[in-house]
Motif scaffolding. Sequence first.
Motif, PDB file in Angstrom:
ATOM      1  N   THR A 216     -27.256 -48.208 -12.333  1.00  0.00           N
ATOM      2  CA  THR A 216     -27.133 -46.677 -12.005  1.00  0.00           C
ATOM      3  C   THR A 216     -25.770 -46.234 -12.252  1.00  0.00           C
ATOM      4  O   THR A 216     -24.433 -46.820 -11.828  1.00  0.00           O
ATOM      5  N   PRO A 217     -25.320 -45.283 -13.211  1.00  0.00           N
ATOM      6  CA  PRO A 217     -24.001 -45.008 -13.286  1.00  0.00           C
ATOM      7  C   PRO A 217     -23.383 -44.496 -11.839  1.00  0.00           C
ATOM      8  O   PRO A 217     -24.103 -43.859 -10.925  1.00  0.00           O
ATOM      9  N   SER A 218     -21.965 -44.737 -11.845  1.00  0.00           N
ATOM     10  CA  SER A 218     -21.213 -44.099 -10.790  1.00  0.00           C
ATOM     11  C   SER A 218     -20.759 -42.656 -11.049  1.00  0.00           C
ATOM     12  O   SER A 218     -20.640 -42.110 -12.098  1.00  0.00           O
ATOM     13  N   LEU A 219     -20.590 -41.731 -10.058  1.00  0.00           N
ATOM     14  CA  LEU A 219     -20.302 -40.487 -10.018  1.00  0.00           C
ATOM     15  C   LEU A 219     -18.890 -40.078  -9.273  1.00  0.00           C
ATOM     16  O   LEU A 219     -18.646 -40.567  -8.380  1.00  0.00           O
ATOM     17  N   SER A 220     -18.256 -39.329 -10.164  1.00  0.00           N
ATOM     18  CA  SER A 220     -16.839 -38.776  -9.409  1.00  0.00           C
ATOM     19  C   SER A 220     -16.726 -37.344  -9.602  1.00  0.00           C
ATOM     20  O   SER A 220     -16.776 -36.874 -10.724  1.00  0.00           O
ATOM     21  N   ILE A 221     -16.906 -36.773  -8.403  1.00  0.00           N
ATOM     22  CA  ILE A 221     -16.603 -35.443  -8.214  1.00  0.00           C
ATOM     23  C   ILE A 221     -15.326 -34.814  -8.587  1.00  0.00           C
ATOM     24  O   ILE A 221     -14.133 -35.401  -7.993  1.00  0.00           O
ATOM     25  N   GLY A 222     -15.038 -33.753  -9.367  1.00  0.00           N
ATOM     26  CA  GLY A 222     -13.823 -33.271  -9.606  1.00  0.00           C
ATOM     27  C   GLY A 222     -13.116 -32.678  -8.262  1.00  0.00           C
ATOM     28  O   GLY A 222     -13.720 -32.292  -7.454  1.00  0.00           O
ATOM     29  N   PRO A 223     -11.746 -32.493  -8.559  1.00  0.00           N
ATOM     30  CA  PRO A 223     -11.286 -32.061  -7.051  1.00  0.00           C
ATOM     31  C   PRO A 223     -11.403 -30.446  -7.114  1.00  0.00           C
ATOM     32  O   PRO A 223     -11.293 -30.036  -5.832  1.00  0.00           O
ATOM     33  N   PHE A 224     -11.864 -29.444  -8.037  1.00  0.00           N
ATOM     34  CA  PHE A 224     -12.329 -28.378  -7.543  1.00  0.00           C
ATOM     35  C   PHE A 224     -13.851 -28.247  -7.501  1.00  0.00           C
ATOM     36  O   PHE A 224     -14.270 -27.106  -7.480  1.00  0.00           O
ATOM     37  N   ARG A 225     -14.519 -29.320  -7.499  1.00  0.00           N
ATOM     38  CA  ARG A 225     -15.890 -29.179  -7.346  1.00  0.00           C
ATOM     39  C   ARG A 225     -16.712 -28.628  -8.233  1.00  0.00           C
ATOM     40  O   ARG A 225     -17.938 -28.088  -8.076  1.00  0.00           O
ATOM     41  N   ASP A 226     -16.083 -28.375  -9.428  1.00  0.00           N
ATOM     42  CA  ASP A 226     -16.798 -27.882 -10.345  1.00  0.00           C
ATOM     43  C   ASP A 226     -17.516 -28.660 -11.622  1.00  0.00           C
ATOM     44  O   ASP A 226     -18.407 -28.265 -12.590  1.00  0.00           O
ATOM     45  N   LYS A 227     -16.930 -29.859 -11.632  1.00  0.00           N
ATOM     46  CA  LYS A 227     -17.114 -30.841 -12.652  1.00  0.00           C
ATOM     47  C   LYS A 227     -17.547 -32.295 -11.953  1.00  0.00           C
ATOM     48  O   LYS A 227     -17.032 -32.626 -10.689  1.00  0.00           O
ATOM     49  N   VAL A 228     -18.260 -33.077 -12.685  1.00  0.00           N
ATOM     50  CA  VAL A 228     -18.663 -34.383 -12.309  1.00  0.00           C
ATOM     51  C   VAL A 228     -18.260 -35.362 -13.483  1.00  0.00           C
ATOM     52  O   VAL A 228     -18.843 -35.072 -14.577  1.00  0.00           O
ATOM     53  N   LEU A 229     -17.854 -36.425 -13.027  1.00  0.00           N
ATOM     54  CA  LEU A 229     -17.609 -37.504 -14.168  1.00  0.00           C
ATOM     55  C   LEU A 229     -18.527 -38.641 -13.918  1.00  0.00           C
ATOM     56  O   LEU A 229     -18.811 -39.138 -13.051  1.00  0.00           O
ATOM     57  N   ILE A 230     -19.631 -38.757 -14.989  1.00  0.00           N
ATOM     58  CA  ILE A 230     -20.493 -39.798 -15.145  1.00  0.00           C
ATOM     59  C   ILE A 230     -19.796 -41.231 -15.515  1.00  0.00           C
ATOM     60  O   ILE A 230     -19.463 -41.190 -16.735  1.00  0.00           O
ATOM     61  N   LEU A 231     -19.915 -42.324 -14.723  1.00  0.00           N
ATOM     62  CA  LEU A 231     -19.183 -43.550 -15.225  1.00  0.00           C
ATOM     63  C   LEU A 231     -20.274 -44.530 -15.552  1.00  0.00           C
ATOM     64  O   LEU A 231     -21.148 -45.155 -14.474  1.00  0.00           O
ATOM     65  N   HIS A 232     -20.384 -45.067 -16.797  1.00  0.00           N
ATOM     66  CA  HIS A 232     -21.436 -45.939 -17.153  1.00  0.00           C
ATOM     67  C   HIS A 232     -20.733 -47.466 -17.079  1.00  0.00           C
ATOM     68  O   HIS A 232     -19.913 -47.760 -17.439  1.00  0.00           O
ATOM     69  N   ARG A 233     -21.579 -48.213 -15.939  1.00  0.00           N
ATOM     70  CA  ARG A 233     -20.991 -49.457 -15.779  1.00  0.00           C
ATOM     71  C   ARG A 233     -21.709 -50.475 -16.791  1.00  0.00           C
ATOM     72  O   ARG A 233     -22.801 -50.161 -17.416  1.00  0.00           O
ATOM     73  N   PRO A 234     -20.926 -51.788 -17.074  1.00  0.00           N
ATOM     74  CA  PRO A 234     -21.868 -52.684 -18.093  1.00  0.00           C
ATOM     75  C   PRO A 234     -22.795 -53.448 -17.112  1.00  0.00           C
ATOM     76  O   PRO A 234     -22.670 -53.127 -15.755  1.00  0.00           O
ATOM     77  N   SER A 235     -23.504 -54.208 -17.682  1.00  0.00           N
ATOM     78  CA  SER A 235     -24.716 -55.029 -17.286  1.00  0.00           C
ATOM     79  C   SER A 235     -24.024 -55.958 -16.097  1.00  0.00           C
ATOM     80  O   SER A 235     -22.739 -56.426 -16.250  1.00  0.00           O
TER      81      SER A 235
ATOM     82  N   PHE B 292      -0.825 -56.425 -12.567  1.00  0.00           N
ATOM     83  CA  PHE B 292      -0.829 -55.989 -11.282  1.00  0.00           C
ATOM     84  C   PHE B 292      -1.001 -54.507 -11.022  1.00  0.00           C
ATOM     85  O   PHE B 292      -1.899 -54.034 -10.284  1.00  0.00           O
ATOM     86  N   GLU B 293      -0.339 -53.639 -11.893  1.00  0.00           N
ATOM     87  CA  GLU B 293      -0.367 -52.109 -11.771  1.00  0.00           C
ATOM     88  C   GLU B 293      -0.957 -51.745 -12.996  1.00  0.00           C
ATOM     89  O   GLU B 293      -0.744 -52.155 -14.119  1.00  0.00           O
ATOM     90  N   GLU B 294      -1.710 -50.442 -12.728  1.00  0.00           N
ATOM     91  CA  GLU B 294      -2.292 -49.817 -13.940  1.00  0.00           C
ATOM     92  C   GLU B 294      -1.496 -48.551 -14.140  1.00  0.00           C
ATOM     93  O   GLU B 294      -0.548 -48.594 -14.920  1.00  0.00           O
ATOM     94  N   TYR B 295      -2.164 -47.475 -13.546  1.00  0.00           N
ATOM     95  CA  TYR B 295      -1.567 -46.229 -13.538  1.00  0.00           C
ATOM     96  C   TYR B 295      -1.825 -45.503 -12.319  1.00  0.00           C
ATOM     97  O   TYR B 295      -2.748 -45.886 -11.701  1.00  0.00           O
ATOM     98  N   SER B 296      -1.134 -44.458 -12.022  1.00  0.00           N
ATOM     99  CA  SER B 296      -1.626 -43.608 -11.038  1.00  0.00           C
ATOM    100  C   SER B 296      -0.948 -42.119 -11.344  1.00  0.00           C
ATOM    101  O   SER B 296       0.058 -42.055 -12.153  1.00  0.00           O
ATOM    102  N   TRP B 297      -1.556 -41.346 -10.729  1.00  0.00           N
ATOM    103  CA  TRP B 297      -1.276 -39.741 -10.909  1.00  0.00           C
ATOM    104  C   TRP B 297      -0.363 -39.361  -9.968  1.00  0.00           C
ATOM    105  O   TRP B 297      -0.402 -39.622  -8.706  1.00  0.00           O
ATOM    106  N   VAL B 298       0.620 -38.602 -10.523  1.00  0.00           N
ATOM    107  CA  VAL B 298       1.714 -37.953  -9.478  1.00  0.00           C
ATOM    108  C   VAL B 298       1.408 -36.754  -9.154  1.00  0.00           C
ATOM    109  O   VAL B 298       1.349 -36.373  -8.141  1.00  0.00           O
ATOM    110  N   ASP B 299       0.744 -35.868 -10.458  1.00  0.00           N
ATOM    111  CA  ASP B 299       0.323 -34.540  -9.824  1.00  0.00           C
ATOM    112  C   ASP B 299      -0.696 -34.232 -10.850  1.00  0.00           C
ATOM    113  O   ASP B 299      -1.282 -35.378 -11.641  1.00  0.00           O
ATOM    114  N   GLY B 300      -1.287 -32.921 -11.077  1.00  0.00           N
ATOM    115  CA  GLY B 300      -2.228 -32.452 -12.082  1.00  0.00           C
ATOM    116  C   GLY B 300      -2.106 -32.834 -13.575  1.00  0.00           C
ATOM    117  O   GLY B 300      -2.927 -32.888 -14.274  1.00  0.00           O
TER     118      GLY B 300
END
Length: 317
Positions: free
Chosen positions: A24-43, A109-117
């Motif tokens: 089942t895909p994972s869901l991530s709700i956008g910060p403004f609650r107007d979009k949803v990101l659908i994340l498809h996982r491997p087997s 170790f580290e990938e990336y991270s958001w500083v701001d928008g």
Amino acid sequence: TSNTDDAYLKPPDEILRIVDAPPTPSLSIGPFRDKVLILHRPSSNPPVAELARPEHRLAGLRIDPEQNSRSRMGHYIGLGLGQMPANSPPKETLEARPALPGYQLNTVFEEYSWVDGSTLVAAVIPLDRSPAPVRPATPPGPRIQSNVEGDKAQARTYQDLLKDSHDVALFEHYGTSQLVHIDIESGKVEELCGGKPRMYTSISSSPNGRFALVSYFQQPFSYTVPCGRFPRVSELWDLERNQFVREMVNLPLAENIPIVHNSCRAGRRALGWRADRDATLYWTEAQDGGDPRVEASPRDIIFTLEEDAFADGEPVE
């Protein structure tokens, strides 16, 4: 007996359909609650080819040399973007593009991270990195471990530890990265921390996006404990000016943490940003040296450091 067919066997189709059913895909709700990101996982049952990929077992980690990442790390195989609520018509057409053309992420170790928008910080493979070291045909010398200080301590059993100088060279090769600052809108990429390659393990920006905590490993390493106990430095940097502010942590090698309940590493730990302030640091220090068998009251003290004290101020309990 004779092996007439050594190929892998498959179960009946009824079982295959169950086993190979997509998760089942994972869901991530956008910060403004107007979009949803659908994340498809491997087997959940990766192919044999993936399990058979080469890997280096170094300092408690398993590293995929082709991807310069952890072996069999979690990932997604597809992304989808939806509107909220679900029956809302699409408002725009979006296009994906590389955020770091010419660079490759180093995700050991580290990938990336958001500083701001619109701003990211990321760990990338140094552009001038040499090829991976090759194990010599004959050992350069004997393996030597010493305890000249005569320390006595209980030792746990760990797997995948460093074994010799070649393992150390591989660990440094794949773990070393550079930090870059990316403006997503303009595409501008700027080197951080003077562009100096190090074994960066984390970078965490303050809530207001102006400062960052940067941590990295440094020598000497150990053949008896995993990398989580290697010497580590944490520095405070001003992202707006790309300037070093002060050193926050400089922890030595921790080979002798007591094997008792509630023991911990001596020195500053759990260093981070207060989420309710623009730029305030906090951390904890054990008053018993990390050994709960030592009488101490209180056991821990939490310290904070305000932004106006970053340059040379003292922390507050």
